[in-house]
Write a protein that holds these residues in place. Structure first.
Motif, PDB file in Angstrom:
ATOM      1  N   ARG A 293       0.855  -1.189   0.000  1.00 48.07           N
ATOM      2  CA  ARG A 293       0.000   0.000   0.000  1.00 48.07           C
ATOM      3  C   ARG A 293       0.891   1.238   0.000  1.00 48.07           C
ATOM      4  O   ARG A 293       1.854   1.311   0.760  1.00 48.07           O
ATOM      5  CB  ARG A 293      -0.902   0.018   1.243  1.00 48.07           C
ATOM      6  CG  ARG A 293      -1.980  -1.047   1.238  1.00 48.07           C
ATOM      7  CD  ARG A 293      -2.499  -1.323   2.634  1.00 48.07           C
ATOM      8  NE  ARG A 293      -3.038  -0.133   3.284  1.00 48.07           N
ATOM      9  CZ  ARG A 293      -4.293   0.291   3.143  1.00 48.07           C
ATOM     10  NH1 ARG A 293      -5.127  -0.381   2.366  1.00 48.07           N
ATOM     11  NH2 ARG A 293      -4.722   1.354   3.775  1.00 48.07           N
TER      12      ARG A 293
ATOM     13  N   ALA B 175      -2.135   0.855  -8.310  1.00 46.37           N
ATOM     14  CA  ALA B 175      -3.520   0.652  -8.735  1.00 46.37           C
ATOM     15  C   ALA B 175      -4.470   1.331  -7.768  1.00 46.37           C
ATOM     16  O   ALA B 175      -4.154   1.520  -6.591  1.00 46.37           O
ATOM     17  CB  ALA B 175      -3.837  -0.846  -8.807  1.00 46.37           C
ATOM     18  N   GLY B 176      -5.649   1.690  -8.291  1.00 50.50           N
ATOM     19  CA  GLY B 176      -6.682   2.293  -7.466  1.00 50.50           C
ATOM     20  C   GLY B 176      -7.410   3.427  -8.144  1.00 50.50           C
ATOM     21  O   GLY B 176      -8.574   3.695  -7.844  1.00 50.50           O
TER      22      GLY B 176
ATOM     23  N   GLN C  35     -14.687   2.586 -10.763  1.00 47.12           N
ATOM     24  CA  GLN C  35     -13.912   3.140  -9.661  1.00 47.12           C
ATOM     25  C   GLN C  35     -14.471   4.498  -9.263  1.00 47.12           C
ATOM     26  O   GLN C  35     -15.063   5.193 -10.089  1.00 47.12           O
ATOM     27  CB  GLN C  35     -12.426   3.310 -10.034  1.00 47.12           C
ATOM     28  CG  GLN C  35     -11.661   2.015 -10.150  1.00 47.12           C
ATOM     29  CD  GLN C  35     -10.190   2.241 -10.472  1.00 47.12           C
ATOM     30  OE1 GLN C  35      -9.776   3.314 -10.914  1.00 47.12           O
ATOM     31  NE2 GLN C  35      -9.391   1.205 -10.274  1.00 47.12           N
TER      32      GLN C  35
ATOM     33  N   SER D 124     -13.125   5.283  -2.688  1.00 50.78           N
ATOM     34  CA  SER D 124     -12.476   4.025  -2.318  1.00 50.78           C
ATOM     35  C   SER D 124     -11.006   4.206  -1.959  1.00 50.78           C
ATOM     36  O   SER D 124     -10.420   3.314  -1.336  1.00 50.78           O
ATOM     37  CB  SER D 124     -12.590   3.019  -3.468  1.00 50.78           C
ATOM     38  OG  SER D 124     -13.939   2.750  -3.767  1.00 50.78           O
ATOM     39  N   THR D 125     -10.416   5.331  -2.345  1.00 54.42           N
ATOM     40  CA  THR D 125      -8.976   5.507  -2.133  1.00 54.42           C
ATOM     41  C   THR D 125      -8.615   6.743  -1.315  1.00 54.42           C
ATOM     42  O   THR D 125      -7.488   6.846  -0.824  1.00 54.42           O
ATOM     43  CB  THR D 125      -8.238   5.582  -3.485  1.00 54.42           C
ATOM     44  OG1 THR D 125      -8.840   6.583  -4.302  1.00 54.42           O
ATOM     45  CG2 THR D 125      -8.285   4.242  -4.204  1.00 54.42           C
TER      46      THR D 125
ATOM     47  N   GLU E 124      -2.779   0.733  -4.201  1.00 53.41           N
ATOM     48  CA  GLU E 124      -2.318  -0.646  -4.050  1.00 53.41           C
ATOM     49  C   GLU E 124      -1.132  -0.905  -4.964  1.00 53.41           C
ATOM     50  O   GLU E 124      -1.136  -0.537  -6.135  1.00 53.41           O
ATOM     51  CB  GLU E 124      -3.468  -1.599  -4.403  1.00 53.41           C
ATOM     52  CG  GLU E 124      -3.113  -3.071  -4.258  1.00 53.41           C
ATOM     53  CD  GLU E 124      -4.227  -3.983  -4.721  1.00 53.41           C
ATOM     54  OE1 GLU E 124      -4.102  -5.201  -4.529  1.00 53.41           O
ATOM     55  OE2 GLU E 124      -5.218  -3.470  -5.295  1.00 53.41           O
TER      56      GLU E 124
ATOM     57  N   ALA F 154       0.255  -3.766  -6.671  1.00 58.25           N
ATOM     58  CA  ALA F 154      -0.055  -5.138  -7.057  1.00 58.25           C
ATOM     59  C   ALA F 154       0.876  -5.601  -8.167  1.00 58.25           C
ATOM     60  O   ALA F 154       0.470  -6.325  -9.091  1.00 58.25           O
ATOM     61  CB  ALA F 154      -1.507  -5.235  -7.508  1.00 58.25           C
TER      62      ALA F 154
ATOM     63  N   SER G  17      -3.656  -3.853 -12.318  1.00 54.14           N
ATOM     64  CA  SER G  17      -4.768  -2.976 -11.960  1.00 54.14           C
ATOM     65  C   SER G  17      -5.512  -3.532 -10.760  1.00 54.14           C
ATOM     66  O   SER G  17      -5.281  -4.667 -10.314  1.00 54.14           O
ATOM     67  CB  SER G  17      -5.740  -2.873 -13.133  1.00 54.14           C
ATOM     68  OG  SER G  17      -6.406  -4.121 -13.329  1.00 54.14           O
ATOM     69  N   SER G  18      -6.439  -2.729 -10.252  1.00 57.51           N
ATOM     70  CA  SER G  18      -7.443  -3.257  -9.345  1.00 57.51           C
ATOM     71  C   SER G  18      -8.332  -4.215 -10.140  1.00 57.51           C
ATOM     72  O   SER G  18      -8.367  -4.163 -11.375  1.00 57.51           O
ATOM     73  CB  SER G  18      -8.299  -2.118  -8.782  1.00 57.51           C
ATOM     74  OG  SER G  18      -7.512  -1.199  -8.059  1.00 57.51           O
TER      75      SER G  18
ATOM     76  N   ARG H 148      -7.691  -9.013 -13.053  1.00 58.60           N
ATOM     77  CA  ARG H 148      -6.722  -7.914 -13.079  1.00 58.60           C
ATOM     78  C   ARG H 148      -5.976  -7.931 -14.408  1.00 58.60           C
ATOM     79  O   ARG H 148      -5.765  -8.995 -15.004  1.00 58.60           O
ATOM     80  CB  ARG H 148      -5.715  -8.040 -11.932  1.00 58.60           C
ATOM     81  CG  ARG H 148      -6.293  -7.868 -10.534  1.00 58.60           C
ATOM     82  CD  ARG H 148      -5.210  -8.064  -9.491  1.00 58.60           C
ATOM     83  NE  ARG H 148      -5.692  -8.016  -8.125  1.00 58.60           N
ATOM     84  CZ  ARG H 148      -5.627  -6.939  -7.334  1.00 58.60           C
ATOM     85  NH1 ARG H 148      -5.109  -5.818  -7.798  1.00 58.60           N
ATOM     86  NH2 ARG H 148      -6.072  -6.991  -6.096  1.00 58.60           N
TER      87      ARG H 148
END
Length: 359
Positions: free
Chosen positions: A87, A111-112, A136, A140-141, A189, A191, A195-196, A214
């Motif tokens: 994160r 991502a996010g 999105q 959320s972020t 994120e 990852a 992507s998310s 993803r």
């Protein structure tokens, strides 16, 4: 800090509409923003905040007061330790170009917000509108919003959980004269460059994947940009379909009784075999598509004969074909709103903020 008198505001908006401001102040630091706000408040002068100008409809008479253009910059990613934990925190100054900031996060392998690529405007506007697209939204972020609270005369830090986020709404939009956003903090994120999980069906189809999969974050961003460009939703000075505020109306959210009445109107007008778009919106609510309503009410792509028309690429965008006035735009918006209500009993609500005018 720069100051201009009788300053044109139309060039500062994506509609390229609106009259002048009595005074225009451009602030490039948080301190300058706060100083300009305090000065206006102390003198009891009306204050209009402008940054990217992508969500504004300004009246032809302009604004009798101080227009404050926020042109602050700042892009700061978190530490390597955070990335190792999967994160990463991001802090953006309110004046940062949002689309450019998204591109930088993707380049950093985070991502996010990759599906929010191409949305015009500034970072500071994103929590106000709870900007969202293609599955999105910033709710959320966003972890914190740093803002100047005009009511108490202090800079405050508001946790994301206290921002009152809902569909295209927030506490900042509910009380538009209280807070001036200075900075926004996000958590993204790491990852491994992916992507998310892809949520939006149209995007999944474009990418050739199943919702929930993803993909490389850069691939998701590029696909979103292609989709947006195909709908005239990526700014292009040469393309009048982009001389707009993007989606002019929000998607209606209906309670059970309203949805039942809506379905009856659809069946009566279009036939019992026609099923309008419907998405669960929580607590027994259903969200339907404003674009579908507009089209089925007879307002198709390119509708209009004057200098303000519906985009030739997307029915949700009302556009300035180059010589429109704000009144031209509002006349078209009212025609569409009233026509949809007459056809389906649903009242569309404008998404852009209106200044000195109303529908």
């Amino acid at each position: 800090m720069q100051e201009l008198l009788d300053a044109p505001l139309a060039p500062l908006t994506t509609f390229r509409l609106g009259g002048p401001a009595t005074r225009l102040v451009t602030a490039t630091t948080d301190d300058e923003v706060i100083a300009a706000v305090r000065e206006a408040d102390a003198a009891d002068v009306p204050l209009l905040i402008i940054s990217g100008g992508s969500n504004l409809v300004i009246g032809d008479k302009g604004f009798d007061g101080t227009a404050l253009r926020i042109a602050t910059t700042g892009f700061e990613l978190g530490s390597a330790t955070q990335r190792a934990e999967g994160r990463t925190h991001l802090e953006l100054a309110a004046g940062e170009n949002w689309s450019d900031a998204v591109a930088r996060t993707v380049e950093a392998g985070l991502a996010g917000v990759e599906c929010l690529a191409g949305i015009p405007g500034s970072a500071g506007a994103t929590p106000i509108q709870n900007v969202g697209a293609y599955g999105q939204e910033v709710a959320s972020t966003v972890t914190e919003v740093i803002a100047y609270d005009r009511r108490v005369g202090e800079t405050v830090t508001i946790p994301g959980a206290d921002c009152g986020f809902s569909y295209r709404h927030s506490r900042f939009k509910a009380d538009p004269t209280r807070f001036v956003v200075l900075r926004v903090r996000f958590v993204l994120e790491d990852a491994g460059g992916l992507s998310s999980p892809v949520k939006y069906a149209e995007l999944a189809r474009t990418l050739g994947v199943t919702p929930g999969d993803r993909v490389p974050a850069a691939a998701a961003r590029d696909a979103v940009l292609r989709l947006r460009a195909g709908k005239g939703m990526v700014l292009d000075p040469e393309d009048h379909d982009t001389w707009s505020a993007g989606s002019f109306f929000t998607n209606p959210i209906l309670n059970a009784a309203e949805h039942e009445a809506f379905l009856a109107r659809v069946a009566d007008r279009l036939g019992a075999d026609v099923t309008p778009p419907a998405y669960p919106a929580g607590d027994g609510l259903t969200k339907t598509s404003a674009a579908w309503l507009i089209d089925k009410a007879g307002f198709t792509k390119g509708y209009g004969t004057g200098p303000a028309r519906i985009s030739t690429k997307h029915t949700l965008a009302l556009t300035n074909r180059g010589t429109a006035t704000t009144e031209d735009l509002l006349a078209l918006a009212r025609e569409v709103r009233d026509g949809v209500h007459e056809a389906f009993g649903v009242t569309l609500v404008n998404e852009p903020v209106t200044v000195g005018v109303s529908l």
